[in-house]
Design a protein around this motif. Structure first.
Motif, PDB file in Angstrom:
ATOM      1  N   LEU A 197       6.752  73.854 -16.837  1.00 23.54           N
ATOM      2  CA  LEU A 197       5.007  74.230 -16.948  1.00 23.54           C
ATOM      3  C   LEU A 197       5.463  75.643 -16.288  1.00 23.54           C
ATOM      4  O   LEU A 197       4.591  76.564 -16.502  1.00 23.54           O
ATOM      5  N   LEU A 198       6.371  75.929 -15.142  1.00 26.22           N
ATOM      6  CA  LEU A 198       6.372  77.144 -14.667  1.00 26.22           C
ATOM      7  C   LEU A 198       6.902  78.331 -15.658  1.00 26.22           C
ATOM      8  O   LEU A 198       6.220  79.354 -15.636  1.00 26.22           O
ATOM      9  N   SER A 199       7.993  77.903 -16.460  1.00 22.84           N
ATOM     10  CA  SER A 199       8.231  79.030 -17.291  1.00 22.84           C
ATOM     11  C   SER A 199       7.161  79.211 -18.457  1.00 22.84           C
ATOM     12  O   SER A 199       7.147  80.182 -18.937  1.00 22.84           O
ATOM     13  N   GLY A 200       6.563  78.450 -18.909  1.00 19.07           N
ATOM     14  CA  GLY A 200       5.600  78.267 -19.626  1.00 19.07           C
ATOM     15  C   GLY A 200       4.389  79.272 -19.296  1.00 19.07           C
ATOM     16  O   GLY A 200       3.807  80.147 -19.865  1.00 19.07           O
ATOM     17  N   ALA A 201       3.955  79.023 -17.908  1.00 11.57           N
ATOM     18  CA  ALA A 201       2.969  80.024 -17.066  1.00 11.57           C
ATOM     19  C   ALA A 201       3.566  81.477 -17.228  1.00 11.57           C
ATOM     20  O   ALA A 201       2.818  82.443 -17.448  1.00 11.57           O
ATOM     21  N   LEU A 202       4.711  81.540 -16.834  1.00 11.64           N
ATOM     22  CA  LEU A 202       5.158  83.022 -16.618  1.00 11.64           C
ATOM     23  C   LEU A 202       5.210  83.705 -18.013  1.00 11.64           C
ATOM     24  O   LEU A 202       4.837  85.011 -17.865  1.00 11.64           O
ATOM     25  N   VAL A 203       5.858  83.034 -19.193  1.00 11.87           N
ATOM     26  CA  VAL A 203       5.558  83.695 -20.494  1.00 11.87           C
ATOM     27  C   VAL A 203       4.251  83.861 -21.097  1.00 11.87           C
ATOM     28  O   VAL A 203       4.097  85.074 -21.639  1.00 11.87           O
ATOM     29  N   LEU A 233      17.434  74.244 -20.998  1.00 14.17           N
ATOM     30  CA  LEU A 233      16.645  73.553 -22.034  1.00 14.17           C
ATOM     31  C   LEU A 233      15.339  73.299 -21.508  1.00 14.17           C
ATOM     32  O   LEU A 233      14.405  73.539 -22.404  1.00 14.17           O
ATOM     33  N   ALA A 234      14.838  73.205 -20.263  1.00 13.67           N
ATOM     34  CA  ALA A 234      13.519  73.175 -19.737  1.00 13.67           C
ATOM     35  C   ALA A 234      12.974  74.348 -20.010  1.00 13.67           C
ATOM     36  O   ALA A 234      11.772  74.214 -20.163  1.00 13.67           O
ATOM     37  N   ILE A 235      13.649  75.692 -19.555  1.00 17.90           N
ATOM     38  CA  ILE A 235      13.005  76.819 -19.982  1.00 17.90           C
ATOM     39  C   ILE A 235      12.527  77.166 -21.298  1.00 17.90           C
ATOM     40  O   ILE A 235      11.370  77.657 -21.881  1.00 17.90           O
ATOM     41  N   PHE A 236      13.369  76.647 -22.242  1.00 18.68           N
ATOM     42  CA  PHE A 236      13.033  76.940 -23.692  1.00 18.68           C
ATOM     43  C   PHE A 236      11.838  75.907 -24.042  1.00 18.68           C
ATOM     44  O   PHE A 236      11.056  76.509 -25.042  1.00 18.68           O
ATOM     45  N   SER A 237      12.012  74.749 -23.501  1.00 19.25           N
ATOM     46  CA  SER A 237      10.848  73.901 -23.631  1.00 19.25           C
ATOM     47  C   SER A 237       9.420  74.254 -23.290  1.00 19.25           C
ATOM     48  O   SER A 237       8.379  74.135 -23.925  1.00 19.25           O
ATOM     49  N   GLY A 238       9.650  75.062 -21.836  1.00 23.19           N
ATOM     50  CA  GLY A 238       8.409  75.494 -21.492  1.00 23.19           C
ATOM     51  C   GLY A 238       7.890  76.779 -21.964  1.00 23.19           C
ATOM     52  O   GLY A 238       6.736  76.969 -22.468  1.00 23.19           O
ATOM     53  N   ALA A 266       8.376  76.364 -26.914  1.00 25.47           N
ATOM     54  CA  ALA A 266       7.753  75.031 -27.365  1.00 25.47           C
ATOM     55  C   ALA A 266       6.352  74.597 -26.721  1.00 25.47           C
ATOM     56  O   ALA A 266       5.561  74.137 -27.434  1.00 25.47           O
ATOM     57  N   SER A 267       6.492  74.721 -25.456  1.00 23.40           N
ATOM     58  CA  SER A 267       5.055  74.447 -24.692  1.00 23.40           C
ATOM     59  C   SER A 267       4.014  75.457 -24.632  1.00 23.40           C
ATOM     60  O   SER A 267       3.049  75.602 -25.080  1.00 23.40           O
ATOM     61  N   GLY A 268       4.666  76.695 -23.981  1.00 22.74           N
ATOM     62  CA  GLY A 268       3.672  77.819 -23.713  1.00 22.74           C
ATOM     63  C   GLY A 268       3.252  78.385 -24.957  1.00 22.74           C
ATOM     64  O   GLY A 268       1.940  78.480 -25.347  1.00 22.74           O
ATOM     65  N   MET A 269       4.023  78.813 -25.752  1.00 24.89           N
ATOM     66  CA  MET A 269       3.631  79.395 -27.006  1.00 24.89           C
ATOM     67  C   MET A 269       2.995  78.420 -28.125  1.00 24.89           C
ATOM     68  O   MET A 269       2.077  78.755 -28.778  1.00 24.89           O
ATOM     69  N   GLY A 270       3.673  77.205 -28.107  1.00 23.93           N
ATOM     70  CA  GLY A 270       3.214  76.440 -28.994  1.00 23.93           C
ATOM     71  C   GLY A 270       1.845  75.864 -28.853  1.00 23.93           C
ATOM     72  O   GLY A 270       1.003  75.738 -29.791  1.00 23.93           O
ATOM     73  N   TYR A 271       1.601  75.647 -27.392  1.00 19.92           N
ATOM     74  CA  TYR A 271       0.018  75.203 -27.141  1.00 19.92           C
ATOM     75  C   TYR A 271      -0.900  76.247 -27.286  1.00 19.92           C
ATOM     76  O   TYR A 271      -1.919  75.626 -27.723  1.00 19.92           O
ATOM     77  N   ALA A 272      -0.520  77.492 -27.035  1.00 28.73           N
ATOM     78  CA  ALA A 272      -1.607  78.554 -27.172  1.00 28.73           C
ATOM     79  C   ALA A 272      -1.814  78.479 -28.927  1.00 28.73           C
ATOM     80  O   ALA A 272      -2.994  78.673 -29.363  1.00 28.73           O
ATOM     81  N   ILE A 273      -0.856  78.376 -29.778  1.00 31.04           N
ATOM     82  CA  ILE A 273      -0.984  78.376 -31.210  1.00 31.04           C
ATOM     83  C   ILE A 273      -1.982  77.090 -31.364  1.00 31.04           C
ATOM     84  O   ILE A 273      -2.777  77.265 -32.419  1.00 31.04           O
ATOM     85  N   TRP A 274      -1.622  75.916 -30.781  1.00 37.01           N
ATOM     86  CA  TRP A 274      -2.360  74.802 -31.078  1.00 37.01           C
ATOM     87  C   TRP A 274      -3.963  75.058 -30.605  1.00 37.01           C
ATOM     88  O   TRP A 274      -4.718  74.663 -31.399  1.00 37.01           O
ATOM     89  N   TYR A 275      -4.242  75.436 -29.545  1.00 38.31           N
ATOM     90  CA  TYR A 275      -5.516  75.931 -29.265  1.00 38.31           C
ATOM     91  C   TYR A 275      -6.227  76.656 -30.167  1.00 38.31           C
ATOM     92  O   TYR A 275      -7.384  76.612 -30.680  1.00 38.31           O
ATOM     93  N   MET A 276      -5.372  77.655 -30.800  1.00 41.45           N
ATOM     94  CA  MET A 276      -5.936  78.548 -32.038  1.00 41.45           C
ATOM     95  C   MET A 276      -6.213  77.526 -33.312  1.00 41.45           C
ATOM     96  O   MET A 276      -7.364  77.927 -33.887  1.00 41.45           O
TER      97      MET A 276
END
Length: 299
Positions: free
Chosen positions: A49-55, A216-221, A224-234
């Motif tokens: 979650l932290l890496s997702g927030a930063l990106v 792995l956690a950074i790539f996931s956040g 796959a999570s940060g960018m992926g969830y933004a795309i999902w909201y779109m």
């Protein structure tokens, strides 16, 4: 009007496919990290979650330089969406300590689908017979895919993964009202930081980290999570609650084919048949909603 509708539909389709691929990639990264015991569940969630927030924060800063983005409505997510995001991520990681991959996936996506469809029904969005048929076919195909690997889940794992699925379902429904997907997602991730500090305070002594687990956690956040969830909201802006619930059943199929491509796993008859059932069921739901909308609005 028709060309505009086609362009909007195409945009939603592309965004949905990208989001589903991100979900599948996220599943692979999470399971790889936890299966190999390269990181503990709490630390994985914190870094994810932290890496997702930063990106997302960096993307937001860069996008604000473009006039087209600055003209979009200012939308800063919500505490309710952030709480659901946090519950989903934390429960997901801890549930997989006591669940195998197939059982966890069934509980997660089953609870996501049930949550979104039930809340949609409570909002007086009734399903037609053809939509129920597509839903049943897709879910049956999903169960058929993972049935040979199912085992009796632990009670704790079942409860945690069910909570994770419910939280993700609610998070997705909240996202359907997003007017600025990237900004909403960024602020949703940023609002999880106080909750992450609380988790860190209680789990610091039991933290187990390795270079592989952190990566792995950074790539996931971040991806796959940060960018992926933004795309999902779109994508959610162009999806009904039912459609959003059903299409997510394709994630295990995508992940399975990812295993074929990246891990040299065999394409089995079960994989082929279940994929046809899941994708066919999704097609029935989407086609039904399209023709029902067209019938109600012929012009």
């Amino acid at each position: 009007m028709t060309s505009l509708l086609t362009a909007t539909t195409l945009k939603t389709t592309i965004l949905t496919i990208l989001a589903l691929i991100a979900f599948a990639a996220n599943s692979v990264l999470c399971r790889l990290a936890l299966d190999e015991n390269s990181i503990d569940a709490a630390s994985f969630t914190l870094i994810r979650l932290l890496s997702g927030a930063l990106v997302l924060a960096l993307i937001l800063v860069m996008l604000k330089r473009f006039s087209s983005f600055s003209q979009k409505p200012v939308s800063k997510g919500s505490w309710s969406a952030s709480l659901m995001l946090f519950i989903y991520a934390l429960c997901f990681s801890f549930a997989y300590i006591s669940l195998d991959t197939a059982t966890g996936a069934l509980i997660l996506f089953g609870s996501v689908q049930i949550t979104m469809i039930l809340l949609s029904l409570f909002s007086n969005n009734r399903l037609q017979l053809s939509e129920w048929l597509g839903l049943i076919i897709a879910f049956t195909g999903f169960v058929y895919l993972i049935l040979p690997e199912l085992s009796t889940p632990s009670l704790n794992g079942f409860i945690l993964m069910s909570l994770s699925g419910i939280a993700w379902g609610i998070y997705s429904l909240i996202g359907r009202g997003s007017q600025n997907a990237i900004m909403d997602t960024a602020y949703n991730f940023l609002r999880t930081l106080p909750l992450l500090l609380i988790v860190a305070a209680f789990t610091f002594a039991q933290a187990h980290l390795s270079q592989q687990g952190i990566i792995l956690a950074i790539f996931s956040g971040a991806i796959a999570s940060g960018m992926g969830y933004a795309i999902w909201y779109m994508a959610l802006a162009g999806l009904t609650a039912t459609k959003a619930a059903v299409v997510q059943l394709s994630v295990p199929v995508i992940a399975a084919f990812g295993g074929v491509i990246f891990v040299a796993e065999a394409i089995t008859q079960r994989l082929t048949l279940s994929s046809l059932m899941v994708l066919g069921g999704i097609f029935i739901v989407i086609a039904s909603q399209y023709y029902l909308t067209k019938a109600r609005n012929p012009n």
